[in-house]
Every structure is written in C-alpha cells, then in structure tokens.
Write a protein that holds these residues in place. Sequence first.
Motif, short mmCIF file in Angstrom:
data_model
loop_
_atom_site.label_atom_id
_atom_site.label_comp_id
_atom_site.label_asym_id
_atom_site.label_seq_id
_atom_site.Cartn_x
_atom_site.Cartn_y
_atom_site.Cartn_z
N UNK A 159 0.83 -1.21 0.00
CA UNK A 159 0.00 0.00 0.00
C UNK A 159 0.86 1.26 0.00
N UNK A 160 1.93 1.23 0.78
CA UNK A 160 2.83 2.39 0.81
C UNK A 160 3.54 2.58 -0.52
N UNK A 161 3.96 1.48 -1.13
CA UNK A 161 4.63 1.51 -2.43
C UNK A 161 3.71 2.09 -3.50
N UNK A 162 2.47 1.63 -3.53
CA UNK A 162 1.53 2.12 -4.54
C UNK A 162 1.15 3.58 -4.28
N UNK A 174 -5.65 -2.05 -10.82
CA UNK A 174 -5.34 -3.47 -10.64
C UNK A 174 -6.57 -4.31 -10.96
N UNK A 175 -6.35 -5.36 -11.74
CA UNK A 175 -7.45 -6.19 -12.22
C UNK A 175 -7.19 -7.66 -11.91
N UNK A 221 -7.92 -12.18 0.55
CA UNK A 221 -7.26 -11.43 1.61
C UNK A 221 -6.47 -10.26 1.03
N UNK A 222 -5.73 -10.50 -0.05
CA UNK A 222 -4.95 -9.43 -0.68
C UNK A 222 -5.85 -8.35 -1.25
N UNK A 223 -6.93 -8.75 -1.89
CA UNK A 223 -7.86 -7.77 -2.46
C UNK A 223 -8.46 -6.89 -1.36
N UNK A 224 -8.81 -7.51 -0.26
CA UNK A 224 -9.41 -6.76 0.85
C UNK A 224 -8.45 -5.72 1.42
N UNK A 225 -7.19 -6.12 1.60
CA UNK A 225 -6.23 -5.27 2.29
C UNK A 225 -5.55 -4.24 1.39
N UNK A 226 -5.58 -4.46 0.08
CA UNK A 226 -4.77 -3.61 -0.80
C UNK A 226 -5.57 -2.90 -1.88
N UNK A 227 -6.88 -2.76 -1.69
CA UNK A 227 -7.67 -1.96 -2.61
C UNK A 227 -7.92 -0.61 -1.96
N UNK A 228 -7.36 0.44 -2.56
CA UNK A 228 -7.47 1.78 -2.01
C UNK A 228 -8.04 2.73 -3.06
#
Length: 276
Positions: A159-162, A174-175, A221-228
């Motif tokens: 998240x910080x990187x993006x 992201x798709x 889990x990744x989709x939940x945590x890294x969709x901003x």
Amino acid sequence: MKVNYPETPAVQVRHKSFKLADVDPDSEKPFKHRLTNQDEAHPFMDALRHRLCELQELLYAEHRHSILLVFQAMDTGGKDGLIENLLTGVNPAGVQVANFKAPSTDELNHDFLWRIHAQTPKRGRIGVFNRSHYEDVLITRVHGLIDDDTARQRFEDINNFEQLLTRNGTRVLKFFLHISKDEQAERLQARLDDPTKNWKFDPNDLKERALWDDYQRVYEDALRHCSTDDAPWFVVPANHKWVRDLAIAEIVVAVLEEMNPKPPKPNFDVSAQVIV
C-alpha cells in the motif's frame, strides 16, 4: 483519489468484508442491457482501442504522468490474451510490459519490491504488469514460504509503495481476472487437445489447480487489504473473454480521459517557422 468509474461487470473492491465468491465469473451485467450478443461488442471494443491509442499518444507527448495496469489471475485466466487485445494498435514505444516469474538469486537478496520498482513505467508510458508484486503475498502464502504475519506486513508495504507511485504521477489500476474452476478445467483441456497449444500446458498447473481453494482465500485477503482509492482492485468476470476485455478497456479509457493528458506547448514561435 475518487473516480466515477463506468458501469461494467467489474466489481471494485471497497470493503474488508468483500467476498470473492459473491462475484459471478459468468456475469455479463450490465453489458446485457446494451448488447444483445457478443458480436455487438466488437464495434465498442474497436472504438475503445482507437481512443486508447489517441490518449496514449497524448500521455507520451505530455511526459508528466504514467499509468500502471496490474493483471493477476489463476492459471488460464487470460492475462496474455487480454493484454494483446487491449493494446492492439497502441504505439509500442509508449508501453512497458513486465512479466514477473520466480525471483532470481540476485532478486531474492533484496527486499521483495526491489525488482518491481525497477519495472514501473516512466513518465508518459502505459505500464503493464503481467503478474506482479502480489505474487509475493499469494503463491508464497499458499506454499508456506511466508506466514500470515509477514503477509500483513507486506500488505502494508504494498500500500505504501503504490501510494508512492501515485504521489509521483503514476495512476495504478489493478485487475483480477476471475474465472471459475470449471472454466479453468475446460481451458486446460483445450491446451491438451490442440497440438498447437500444447506448449502452453505445464503439468505443474495441475498441482496448483489442486490448491484452488487456498488461492481463492489468499487472493481474497490481498484484495481486501490492498484496494485503495489511489490504487483500486477490480474483480473482472472473465469466463467470457469479450466481457473481460470490454470491461477493462472501458475502465482504462475512462481513467485516462479523467487524467486528461495534453501535448506540451512548443517552446518556439510556430508562425516564424518556414519550410522551404
């Protein structure tokens, strides 16, 4: 940043309660409200590709911003076909494509984002990640290479990187190309049945297929945590290739339209130039 994305079958992940199972890989809605069959999608797709080419040229000329398209999927999910179809006609000089395989020894001697950052698009480019930094919170978890605590730390790093990319002028989309397990079986069998496609089949794919439920869990889990808001995840129904391609093209073009790239003004007096 908040954008009014077009209405497509793609589902933007917005909540920590998101469930991958709630997205139907066969869905054609809302396209079915404006298209009666697959053939009617072709003119829409052609128009979107034409507009994408125009916007890519303006993005390249402006040389201030870039856009990064991240594609993830289960095996046979259709990433290669989607990328080829989406970028047909786009000037290759304005596109950067990175295809991430298992990390090399040198890459493993750095942090997991080291090799990723080097492949992010330059100003004026459309960047494409065919697989991505998310492999380091997907396959690594399924195969026990990292534990859940490490995965949580990596979610924060991602998240910080993006956010860093966004702050420096790169829009991130992201798709996840969402296919069903039955559809994957059909596509794998098709590769075995067609001698010209045998090269696409890897026996190891069957081992990974046996871990389907584990992959669905870690993807979710990744989709939940890294969709901003800055770097949203879209789950795209991908059993029907035309739905997949049209949905993604509409979103990408809409974001580029919102970015509104413009060519730079000349630093000379155009009217004073005489060609003899």
